[in-house]
Design a protein around this motif. Structure first.
Motif, PDB file in Angstrom:
ATOM      1  N   GLU A 116       0.820  -1.220   0.000  1.00  0.00           N
ATOM      2  CA  GLU A 116       0.000   0.000   0.000  1.00  0.00           C
ATOM      3  C   GLU A 116       0.854   1.271   0.000  1.00  0.00           C
ATOM      4  O   GLU A 116       0.517   2.249  -0.653  1.00  0.00           O
ATOM      5  CB  GLU A 116      -0.930   0.028   1.215  1.00  0.00           C
ATOM      6  N   ARG A 180      -3.716  -3.808   4.160  1.00  0.00           N
ATOM      7  CA  ARG A 180      -4.744  -4.849   3.963  1.00  0.00           C
ATOM      8  C   ARG A 180      -4.187  -6.089   3.280  1.00  0.00           C
ATOM      9  O   ARG A 180      -4.751  -7.171   3.403  1.00  0.00           O
ATOM     10  CB  ARG A 180      -5.886  -4.293   3.098  1.00  0.00           C
ATOM     11  N   CYS A 181      -3.101  -5.890   2.539  1.00  0.00           N
ATOM     12  CA  CYS A 181      -2.543  -7.022   1.771  1.00  0.00           C
ATOM     13  C   CYS A 181      -1.314  -7.598   2.456  1.00  0.00           C
ATOM     14  O   CYS A 181      -0.621  -6.895   3.206  1.00  0.00           O
ATOM     15  CB  CYS A 181      -2.139  -6.556   0.376  1.00  0.00           C
ATOM     16  N   ARG A 182      -1.039  -8.842   2.141  1.00  0.00           N
ATOM     17  CA  ARG A 182       0.166  -9.494   2.661  1.00  0.00           C
ATOM     18  C   ARG A 182       1.404  -8.741   2.160  1.00  0.00           C
ATOM     19  O   ARG A 182       1.489  -8.458   0.951  1.00  0.00           O
ATOM     20  CB  ARG A 182       0.252 -10.925   2.141  1.00  0.00           C
ATOM     21  N   PHE A 223      -3.082 -12.734   8.045  1.00  0.00           N
ATOM     22  CA  PHE A 223      -3.967 -12.279   6.956  1.00  0.00           C
ATOM     23  C   PHE A 223      -4.926 -13.411   6.616  1.00  0.00           C
ATOM     24  O   PHE A 223      -4.499 -14.528   6.339  1.00  0.00           O
ATOM     25  CB  PHE A 223      -3.143 -11.848   5.737  1.00  0.00           C
ATOM     26  N   THR A 225      -7.615 -15.728   4.789  1.00  0.00           N
ATOM     27  CA  THR A 225      -8.115 -16.218   3.498  1.00  0.00           C
ATOM     28  C   THR A 225      -9.123 -17.312   3.834  1.00  0.00           C
ATOM     29  O   THR A 225      -8.791 -18.230   4.597  1.00  0.00           O
ATOM     30  CB  THR A 225      -6.971 -16.818   2.642  1.00  0.00           C
TER      31      THR A 225
END
Ligand SMILES: [Zn+2]
Ligand SMILES: [Zn+2]
Length: 228
Positions: A116, A180-182, A223, A225
């Motif tokens: 990000e 928010r992302c790995r 995170f 999934t």
């Protein structure tokens, strides 16, 4: 004491005037075979000495030239060393800025970038930071006791699937932007850091506790999934 001028005695004048040379006089030696040999030897020795001196002069000139060359080479080596030292200092200054972790302030160990915002940190530092974020997130919520310190993928799934939290709230340690992302491993930094360590020597401690090093998803506990 007054010294009177030396006068030749009548006897010595007579001896010089006499045509008969006394035995052993220089004139007799020069004309004798023994005298010739002596003169020849002296001439030969003198010639040899002159040759020797000429050779010595040549050797001296050569040695001086060799000394000058050695001094020049040494000066060049010193200059090259100084240049290398300067380059290494510049390289260290640049690499310390590029490869510094914003959490531990040391050279990054297994660097990961946050997609990000682009900030990078050590893998271990990010894990610690995200764990703190998640713990703080559940701290004031009504969660079962075994989920108060979530540290496994199962605990994270339970938190989300049982709707204790909607999703983990992570932020960048530097810019505080939402994550928010790995994070993604930065191989170019890794190679640069390894190159730095090979030149400047490795840091004192490179080992980081990483219980997820062999997991297929090293961020599975942080995170979410949805499982199939
Ligand atoms: Zn770090
Ligand atoms: Zn950031």
């Amino acid at each position: 004491m007054r010294v009177s001028p030396k006068r030749s005695s009548p006897r010595s004048s007579l001896r010089r005037a006499s045509p008969r040379s006394s035995p052993g006089s220089s004139a007799a030696e020069a004309s004798s075979p023994v005298g010739d040999v002596f003169v020849q030897q002296v001439t030969r020795i003198t010639a040899l000495l002159e040759d020797d001196m000429k050779q010595s002069r040549l050797e001296t000139i050569k040695m001086k030239a060799a000394v000058r060359r050695a001094q020049k080479a040494q000066a060049e080596a010193e200059a090259a060393k100084a240049h290398l030292r300067e380059s290494l200092e510049q390289f260290n200054a640049v690499k310390s800025e590029i490869t510094k972790c914003g959490v531990c302030m040391d050279t990054m160990n297994r660097p990961f970038v946050l997609v990000e915002c682009g900030h990078s940190y050590c893998y271990g530092c990010l894990r610690l930071h995200f764990h703190t974020c998640l713990r703080n997130q559940v701290k004031w919520r009504d969660v079962p006791e075994h989920l108060r310190e979530p540290s496994t993928a199962d605990q994270l799934h339970e938190l989300i699937e049982n709707e204790h939290i909607y999703s983990p709230l992570y932020y960048c340690p530097s810019c505080k932007g939402t994550v928010r992302c790995r994070p993604i491993e930065v191989y170019i930094f890794k190679e640069l850091i390894e190159a730095v360590h090979s030149v400047a020597g490795p840091p004192d401690d490179l080992t980081v506790e990483d219980p997820h090093i062999n997991d297929s998803d090293i961020w599975a506990d942080m995170f979410y999934t949805k499982r199939a």
